[in-house]
Design a protein around this motif. Structure first.
Motif, PDB file in Angstrom:
ATOM      1  N   SER A   1       0.870  -1.176   0.000  1.00 44.42           N
ATOM      2  CA  SER A   1       0.000   0.000   0.000  1.00 44.42           C
ATOM      3  C   SER A   1       0.904   1.222   0.000  1.00 44.42           C
ATOM      4  O   SER A   1       1.821   1.329   0.796  1.00 44.42           O
ATOM      5  N   GLY A   2       0.673   2.136  -0.914  1.00 42.67           N
ATOM      6  CA  GLY A   2       1.557   3.276  -1.059  1.00 42.67           C
ATOM      7  C   GLY A   2       2.050   3.365  -2.492  1.00 42.67           C
ATOM      8  O   GLY A   2       1.600   2.625  -3.372  1.00 42.67           O
ATOM      9  N   PRO A   3       2.970   4.273  -2.763  1.00 34.84           N
ATOM     10  CA  PRO A   3       3.456   4.462  -4.136  1.00 34.84           C
ATOM     11  C   PRO A   3       4.162   3.203  -4.655  1.00 34.84           C
ATOM     12  O   PRO A   3       5.106   2.717  -4.045  1.00 34.84           O
ATOM     13  N   VAL A   4       3.685   2.661  -5.765  1.00 37.72           N
ATOM     14  CA  VAL A   4       4.245   1.444  -6.357  1.00 37.72           C
ATOM     15  C   VAL A   4       4.549   1.696  -7.831  1.00 37.72           C
ATOM     16  O   VAL A   4       3.688   2.198  -8.567  1.00 37.72           O
ATOM     17  N   THR A   5       5.742   1.360  -8.249  1.00 38.31           N
ATOM     18  CA  THR A   5       6.117   1.446  -9.657  1.00 38.31           C
ATOM     19  C   THR A   5       6.667   0.100 -10.096  1.00 38.31           C
ATOM     20  O   THR A   5       7.531  -0.471  -9.413  1.00 38.31           O
ATOM     21  N   THR A   6       6.166  -0.417 -11.210  1.00 40.95           N
ATOM     22  CA  THR A   6       6.693  -1.661 -11.761  1.00 40.95           C
ATOM     23  C   THR A   6       7.152  -1.412 -13.192  1.00 40.95           C
ATOM     24  O   THR A   6       6.437  -0.793 -13.982  1.00 40.95           O
ATOM     25  N   LEU A   7       8.339  -1.897 -13.501  1.00 36.37           N
ATOM     26  CA  LEU A   7       8.896  -1.834 -14.849  1.00 36.37           C
ATOM     27  C   LEU A   7       9.075  -3.262 -15.333  1.00 36.37           C
ATOM     28  O   LEU A   7       9.827  -4.023 -14.717  1.00 36.37           O
ATOM     29  N   MET A   8       8.400  -3.625 -16.421  1.00 41.96           N
ATOM     30  CA  MET A   8       8.451  -5.005 -16.888  1.00 41.96           C
ATOM     31  C   MET A   8       8.652  -5.056 -18.396  1.00 41.96           C
ATOM     32  O   MET A   8       8.260  -4.153 -19.127  1.00 41.96           O
ATOM     33  N   ARG A   9       9.303  -6.139 -18.827  1.00 39.16           N
ATOM     34  CA  ARG A   9       9.545  -6.413 -20.244  1.00 39.16           C
ATOM     35  C   ARG A   9      10.226  -5.222 -20.919  1.00 39.16           C
ATOM     36  O   ARG A   9      11.254  -4.742 -20.486  1.00 39.16           O
ATOM     37  N   ASP A  10       9.622  -4.707 -22.004  1.00 36.02           N
ATOM     38  CA  ASP A  10      10.267  -3.658 -22.788  1.00 36.02           C
ATOM     39  C   ASP A  10      10.424  -2.358 -22.020  1.00 36.02           C
ATOM     40  O   ASP A  10      11.269  -1.526 -22.361  1.00 36.02           O
ATOM     41  N   GLN A  11       9.611  -2.174 -20.975  1.00 34.69           N
ATOM     42  CA  GLN A  11       9.725  -0.949 -20.171  1.00 34.69           C
ATOM     43  C   GLN A  11      10.850  -1.050 -19.132  1.00 34.69           C
ATOM     44  O   GLN A  11      11.243  -0.047 -18.536  1.00 34.69           O
ATOM     45  N   ALA A  12      11.358  -2.239 -18.931  1.00 35.42           N
ATOM     46  CA  ALA A  12      12.363  -2.457 -17.888  1.00 35.42           C
ATOM     47  C   ALA A  12      13.767  -2.211 -18.428  1.00 35.42           C
ATOM     48  O   ALA A  12      14.638  -3.081 -18.416  1.00 35.42           O
ATOM     49  N   THR A  13      13.993  -1.004 -18.927  1.00 31.88           N
ATOM     50  CA  THR A  13      15.301  -0.649 -19.460  1.00 31.88           C
ATOM     51  C   THR A  13      16.139   0.033 -18.378  1.00 31.88           C
ATOM     52  O   THR A  13      15.609   0.553 -17.388  1.00 31.88           O
ATOM     53  N   GLU A  14      17.426   0.040 -18.604  1.00 33.91           N
ATOM     54  CA  GLU A  14      18.326   0.713 -17.661  1.00 33.91           C
ATOM     55  C   GLU A  14      18.001   2.200 -17.590  1.00 33.91           C
ATOM     56  O   GLU A  14      18.007   2.797 -16.501  1.00 33.91           O
ATOM     57  N   ALA A  15      17.709   2.809 -18.735  1.00 34.34           N
ATOM     58  CA  ALA A  15      17.388   4.234 -18.761  1.00 34.34           C
ATOM     59  C   ALA A  15      16.118   4.531 -17.960  1.00 34.34           C
ATOM     60  O   ALA A  15      16.063   5.499 -17.189  1.00 34.34           O
TER      61      ALA A  15
ATOM     62  N   SER B   1      30.649  -6.389 -12.879  1.00 35.60           N
ATOM     63  CA  SER B   1      29.482  -7.171 -12.476  1.00 35.60           C
ATOM     64  C   SER B   1      28.237  -6.306 -12.653  1.00 35.60           C
ATOM     65  O   SER B   1      28.269  -5.090 -12.425  1.00 35.60           O
ATOM     66  N   ALA B   2      27.129  -6.934 -13.074  1.00 29.38           N
ATOM     67  CA  ALA B   2      25.996  -6.113 -13.473  1.00 29.38           C
ATOM     68  C   ALA B   2      24.676  -6.844 -13.317  1.00 29.38           C
ATOM     69  O   ALA B   2      24.620  -8.075 -13.260  1.00 29.38           O
ATOM     70  N   LEU B   3      23.610  -6.061 -13.258  1.00 31.61           N
ATOM     71  CA  LEU B   3      22.244  -6.540 -13.435  1.00 31.61           C
ATOM     72  C   LEU B   3      21.850  -6.251 -14.880  1.00 31.61           C
ATOM     73  O   LEU B   3      22.152  -5.169 -15.407  1.00 31.61           O
ATOM     74  N   VAL B   4      21.180  -7.206 -15.524  1.00 35.41           N
ATOM     75  CA  VAL B   4      20.891  -7.110 -16.951  1.00 35.41           C
ATOM     76  C   VAL B   4      19.450  -6.648 -17.159  1.00 35.41           C
ATOM     77  O   VAL B   4      18.506  -7.374 -16.842  1.00 35.41           O
ATOM     78  N   PHE B   5      19.300  -5.439 -17.707  1.00 34.81           N
ATOM     79  CA  PHE B   5      17.983  -4.878 -18.008  1.00 34.81           C
ATOM     80  C   PHE B   5      17.613  -5.181 -19.457  1.00 34.81           C
ATOM     81  O   PHE B   5      18.421  -5.686 -20.236  1.00 34.81           O
ATOM     82  N   SER B   6      16.396  -4.836 -19.821  1.00 31.79           N
ATOM     83  CA  SER B   6      15.968  -4.996 -21.210  1.00 31.79           C
ATOM     84  C   SER B   6      16.751  -4.045 -22.109  1.00 31.79           C
ATOM     85  O   SER B   6      17.152  -2.954 -21.692  1.00 31.79           O
ATOM     86  N   ALA B   7      16.954  -4.466 -23.343  1.00 35.15           N
ATOM     87  CA  ALA B   7      17.683  -3.634 -24.292  1.00 35.15           C
ATOM     88  C   ALA B   7      16.838  -2.434 -24.704  1.00 35.15           C
ATOM     89  O   ALA B   7      15.607  -2.450 -24.633  1.00 35.15           O
ATOM     90  N   GLY B   8      17.519  -1.375 -25.134  1.00 40.51           N
ATOM     91  CA  GLY B   8      16.800  -0.195 -25.613  1.00 40.51           C
ATOM     92  C   GLY B   8      16.605   0.834 -24.533  1.00 40.51           C
ATOM     93  O   GLY B   8      17.168   0.757 -23.449  1.00 40.51           O
TER      94      GLY B   8
ATOM     95  N   SER C   1      17.582   3.996 -24.399  1.00 38.82           N
ATOM     96  CA  SER C   1      18.448   5.156 -24.591  1.00 38.82           C
ATOM     97  C   SER C   1      19.745   4.702 -25.232  1.00 38.82           C
ATOM     98  O   SER C   1      20.323   3.692 -24.820  1.00 38.82           O
ATOM     99  N   PRO C   2      20.232   5.440 -26.227  1.00 37.42           N
ATOM    100  CA  PRO C   2      21.520   5.075 -26.833  1.00 37.42           C
ATOM    101  C   PRO C   2      22.692   5.256 -25.876  1.00 37.42           C
ATOM    102  O   PRO C   2      23.791   4.771 -26.146  1.00 37.42           O
ATOM    103  N   GLN C   3      22.464   5.971 -24.774  1.00 38.90           N
ATOM    104  CA  GLN C   3      23.538   6.199 -23.800  1.00 38.90           C
ATOM    105  C   GLN C   3      23.691   5.045 -22.813  1.00 38.90           C
ATOM    106  O   GLN C   3      24.626   5.036 -22.022  1.00 38.90           O
ATOM    107  N   GLU C   4      22.766   4.075 -22.846  1.00 40.23           N
ATOM    108  CA  GLU C   4      22.802   2.970 -21.900  1.00 40.23           C
ATOM    109  C   GLU C   4      22.955   1.647 -22.647  1.00 40.23           C
ATOM    110  O   GLU C   4      22.470   1.495 -23.768  1.00 40.23           O
ATOM    111  N   ASP C   5      23.620   0.686 -22.005  1.00 38.32           N
ATOM    112  CA  ASP C   5      23.864  -0.614 -22.635  1.00 38.32           C
ATOM    113  C   ASP C   5      23.002  -1.729 -22.062  1.00 38.32           C
ATOM    114  O   ASP C   5      23.097  -2.879 -22.486  1.00 38.32           O
ATOM    115  N   GLY C   6      22.148  -1.416 -21.079  1.00 38.67           N
ATOM    116  CA  GLY C   6      21.320  -2.439 -20.457  1.00 38.67           C
ATOM    117  C   GLY C   6      22.009  -3.184 -19.340  1.00 38.67           C
ATOM    118  O   GLY C   6      21.413  -4.069 -18.724  1.00 38.67           O
TER     119      GLY C   6
END
Length: 525
Positions: free
Chosen positions: A346-360, A389-396, A398-403
């Protein structure tokens, strides 16, 4: 570089000859020379490497103070000078405002991201070799991590005792030969317990981990480890909550997964937290004065099973050199895991999934306002270059980020989280840097201000991890402390699947940092 080693050798010889005062003087000098190198090292990684390389200095000095001089307070101070040192310096710098975070990527960051992106998409060995060389050259141009740390004393033994709760015991291990040691610390007293030598304990840990990895019976090895590490300590049997401050190979085992014939798994009677050092725990509990965040941010970037037909496995990689985005296995349960957990909040919740789950997209969130961060992603561990070492986000996005959210980038984030959960493979492991601890993704989150991190010490099986995480957040939402919620979640898993389910499926996730607090984000369904 050689001076501390030579001084430590001479100090050990003098100690054997009974010249304890001269031996202590040389150990102090060796530690001071090492300190000078730490203060002049340009990066977090370099500082950790210096302390790791000079661990024999601190171990020898500890043994002299604790065993030969009988001065436990001095012995505690010696080991705390090195253990968790970089994280402690980082937390102090954040408190004083001496470290800048939340910086936009500069030209060099963008260059490295571009090279990483090309590497992840290339299957040509020659091209990959050229790209790795270019990445290495670019990394050498990175600016130092903030201003050099000031020399500050570790927390005093008396002050650390005040930090502990009445039913809590801290067990600080030091591996050495012919004996290892455990400093047993409660609010009321401190004592030293002698244990088996480091070679014997390391061999036991190696056998245990091999049995876990092969899914073979680990019960006998588990019992031997408990007998060697916990059984001799009466305060362990008397305490509900246990703080483990591990050394070396002991960073690789979940103490709650050890068992005895009489009581079964140790989590049946105890909750466990792992701390990089007493000083780091002290800073997390008492000196981090930050506004209370309330938001919940969850990310699931794994493709669905339908999107990755034919792919299987756990998505574990040994470093950037071996990693290709096309190798990613499907983690079909992560999306439902995130949705299920989000419904408990309960409270502010944000979920980023699939194509929206980019590093940017992740970096564009108001990260400093996030109280709980849940990252259900593939993890990349690079023991040769821990900052990769890294966490792997979805591609895409921003051109400034590699995921790839790499350790060096995590330290630049304005994290104000009470809890970061890394629902990823091997995120709790990394290169062991002697007395300094483990250079891992967990350490990067602690360096930048997270109060506690839940992460796995081995590959995380998708379906079981989903069940464990849902149970963990369910108990958090019901008002349990972080460490108690994780303990109860594991008990739930054992109750559901039976006491014979291998520890591989439930024991690997551990809580690192301060596990004593509760999360105020509403009730469970």
């Amino acid at each position: 570089y050689a001076i501390p080693h030579h001084l430590a050798i001479e100090a050990n010889l003098l100690a054997r000859l009974g010249e304890l005062e001269s031996a202590e003087r040389l150990f102090r000098k060796a530690a001071d020379v090492t300190e000078g190198m730490v203060l002049n090292a340009a990066s977090f990684t370099a500082r950790r490497m210096v302390i790791g390389a000079m661990s024999e200095v601190y171990v020898g000095y500890f043994v002299l103070a604790a065993d030969r001089l009988g001065d436990i307070e001095k012995a505690f101070g010696v080991v705390e000078e090195a253990r968790g040192r970089v994280a402690a310096d980082s937390l102090r710098s954040l408190r004083k405002g001496n470290r800048s975070v939340d910086e936009p990527p500069n030209a060099l960051d963008v260059r490295i991201a571009s090279l990483n992106s090309r590497l992840l998409d290339s299957d040509n060995p020659a091209e990959r070799a050229r790209l790795m060389d270019a990445i290495f050259e670019a990394e050498q141009e990175l600016t130092p991590d903030g201003s050099p740390p000031a020399r500050e004393k570790p927390v005093s033994l008396r002050r650390f005792q005040d930090d502990l709760e009445p039913q809590e015991v801290a067990l600080e291990y030091v591996l050495s030969e012919p004996n290892s040691y455990c400093l047993v610390i409660t609010r009321r007293h401190v004592r030293l317990v002698k244990l088996a030598g480091s070679r014997e304990l390391k061999a036991l840990v190696t056998e245990y981990r091999n049995a876990i990895d092969k899914k073979t019976d680990s019960h006998v090895l588990s019992q031997r480890l408990l007998a060697a590490l916990l059984e001799p300590i009466r305060e362990y049997h008397e305490s509900r909550d246990v703080v483990i401050i591990p050394d070396g190979a002991l960073n690789l085992i979940p103490f709650e997964g050890l068992r005895s014939n009489a009581e079964g798994y140790s989590l049946n009677r105890h909750s466990f937290t792992v701390a990089p050092s007493a000083t780091v725990l002290h800073l997390l509990r008492t000196e981090q004065k930050k506004p209370v965040a309330r938001g919940f941010l969850a990310v699931s970037a794994s493709p669905s099973a339908d999107d990755k037909k034919g792919k299987s496995g756990l998505g574990i990689f040994r470093g950037l050199l071996e990693f290709r985005r096309s190798d990613l296995a499907a983690l079909p349960s992560t999306e439902t895991e995130v949705k299920s957990i989000a419904r408990m909040i309960s409270g502010p919740v944000t979920t980023l999934m699939r194509d929206q789950a980019t590093e940017a997209a992740f970096k564009n969130e108001p990260i400093s306002a996030v109280q709980v961060m849940h990252l259900a992603l593939h993890g990349l561990t690079d023991n040769a270059f821990p900052d990769r070492s890294a966490l792997v986000f979805s591609a895409g996005g921003s051109p400034q980020e590699d995921g790839l959210l790499q350790a060096r980038e995590i330290r630049k984030l304005p994290i104000n989280a009470e809890l970061v959960t890394l629902s990823a493979c091997d995120a709790g492991t990394g290169r062991i840097e002697g007395q300094e601890g483990v250079a891992s993704l967990v350490q990067a989150f602690l360096d930048t201000g997270a109060k506690s991190v839940v992460a796995s010490l081995w590959p995380a099986e998708d379906t079981y991890t989903k069940g464990l995480m849902e149970a963990f957040y369910r108990h958090l939402a019901r008002g349990e402390s972080k460490r108690e919620a994780l303990r109860l979640a594991k008990i739930d898993m054992l109750g559901q699947f039976g006491d014979t389910v291998p520890p591989l499926y439930w024991a690997g996730f551990v809580l690192i940092g301060d596990g004593s607090g509760k999360i105020a984000f509403g009730g469970a369904p």
